[in-house]
Design a protein around this motif. Structure first.
Motif, PDB file in Angstrom:
ATOM      1  N   MET A 186     -10.732  -3.922  49.217  1.00 35.86           N
ATOM      2  CA  MET A 186     -10.487  -4.185  50.310  1.00 35.86           C
ATOM      3  C   MET A 186      -9.040  -4.646  50.771  1.00 35.86           C
ATOM      4  O   MET A 186      -8.970  -5.729  50.144  1.00 35.86           O
ATOM      5  N   SER A 187      -8.354  -4.276  51.589  1.00 36.01           N
ATOM      6  CA  SER A 187      -6.943  -4.727  51.843  1.00 36.01           C
ATOM      7  C   SER A 187      -7.136  -5.949  52.797  1.00 36.01           C
ATOM      8  O   SER A 187      -8.055  -6.017  53.697  1.00 36.01           O
ATOM      9  N   GLU A 188      -6.174  -6.503  52.952  1.00 34.08           N
ATOM     10  CA  GLU A 188      -6.061  -7.741  54.049  1.00 34.08           C
ATOM     11  C   GLU A 188      -6.280  -7.337  55.378  1.00 34.08           C
ATOM     12  O   GLU A 188      -6.922  -7.821  56.185  1.00 34.08           O
ATOM     13  N   ASN A 189      -5.782  -6.198  55.725  1.00 38.61           N
ATOM     14  CA  ASN A 189      -5.894  -5.474  57.075  1.00 38.61           C
ATOM     15  C   ASN A 189      -7.195  -5.179  57.369  1.00 38.61           C
ATOM     16  O   ASN A 189      -7.765  -5.114  58.400  1.00 38.61           O
ATOM     17  N   ASP A 190      -7.988  -4.382  56.371  1.00 34.21           N
ATOM     18  CA  ASP A 190      -9.221  -3.977  56.473  1.00 34.21           C
ATOM     19  C   ASP A 190     -10.154  -5.389  56.807  1.00 34.21           C
ATOM     20  O   ASP A 190     -11.123  -5.039  57.579  1.00 34.21           O
ATOM     21  N   ILE A 191      -9.855  -6.287  55.900  1.00 39.17           N
ATOM     22  CA  ILE A 191     -10.847  -7.496  56.078  1.00 39.17           C
ATOM     23  C   ILE A 191     -10.677  -8.025  57.615  1.00 39.17           C
ATOM     24  O   ILE A 191     -11.465  -8.546  58.267  1.00 39.17           O
ATOM     25  N   ALA A 192      -9.083  -7.960  58.026  1.00 40.62           N
ATOM     26  CA  ALA A 192      -8.899  -8.625  59.375  1.00 40.62           C
ATOM     27  C   ALA A 192      -9.541  -7.902  60.497  1.00 40.62           C
ATOM     28  O   ALA A 192      -9.979  -8.472  61.463  1.00 40.62           O
ATOM     29  N   ARG A 193      -9.885  -6.597  60.390  1.00 37.88           N
ATOM     30  CA  ARG A 193     -10.615  -5.696  61.347  1.00 37.88           C
ATOM     31  C   ARG A 193     -11.898  -5.996  61.487  1.00 37.88           C
ATOM     32  O   ARG A 193     -12.135  -6.349  62.427  1.00 37.88           O
ATOM     33  N   ILE A 194     -12.287  -6.591  60.417  1.00 39.01           N
ATOM     34  CA  ILE A 194     -13.825  -6.966  60.243  1.00 39.01           C
ATOM     35  C   ILE A 194     -13.913  -8.131  60.945  1.00 39.01           C
ATOM     36  O   ILE A 194     -14.886  -8.166  61.847  1.00 39.01           O
ATOM     37  N   VAL A 195     -13.139  -9.225  60.706  1.00 40.02           N
ATOM     38  CA  VAL A 195     -13.280 -10.421  61.160  1.00 40.02           C
ATOM     39  C   VAL A 195     -13.088 -10.449  62.822  1.00 40.02           C
ATOM     40  O   VAL A 195     -13.762 -11.000  63.388  1.00 40.02           O
ATOM     41  N   VAL A 196     -12.010  -9.514  63.177  1.00 44.10           N
ATOM     42  CA  VAL A 196     -11.756  -9.334  64.685  1.00 44.10           C
ATOM     43  C   VAL A 196     -12.891  -8.840  65.345  1.00 44.10           C
ATOM     44  O   VAL A 196     -13.514  -9.488  66.554  1.00 44.10           O
TER      45      VAL A 196
END
Length: 125
Positions: free
Chosen positions: A1-11
């Motif tokens: 999973m990419s950093e951007n994918d992780i960030a979307r989930i966190v947000v």
């Protein structure tokens, strides 16, 4: 999973938490809740991770503690204050540089509208 994918989930999780709890809780409470919700979504979460000081090729011990590190890729710095200042963004950028990570999210649960409290900080992403 990419950093951007992780960030979307966190947000997404942060938005749901803020909607449920509102602003005004202690930062440590948001940290526990956010970590739990992210783990429920299958992410690896580490809390209060020491970030060592690296200077002139030497490691000089623990310098800082990252609130959360998600899947070993994204640093989350949490606040529960009235307004985020530039120093908080610089702090997160320093964590990213010292740890060699590329993406961090500064999340201020103290904002009345959480979308105004989320700042993306990048280090060469």
């Amino acid at each position: 999973m990419s950093e951007n994918d992780i960030a979307r989930i966190v947000v997404d999780v942060a938005l749901h938490i803020h909607k449920e709890t509102g602003p005004g809780l202690l930062e440590s409470v948001y940290e526990v809740i956010l970590a739990d919700e992210l783990e429920r979504r299958g992410l690896s979460v580490h809390r209060q991770v020491p970030i060592p000081i690296k200077y002139k090729g030497r490691v000089l011990g623990e310098g800082f503690r990252a609130d959360l590190i998600i899947d070993e890729k994204v640093i989350i710095e949490l606040k529960s204050i009235e307004h985020v200042k530039d120093v908080h963004k610089k702090q997160l950028l320093t964590y990213l540089k010292l740890s060699g990570r590329k993406l961090g999210l500064l999340i201020n649960f103290g904002e009345s509208l959480i979308k105004n409290g989320i700042t993306r900080v990048v280090n060469g992403l």
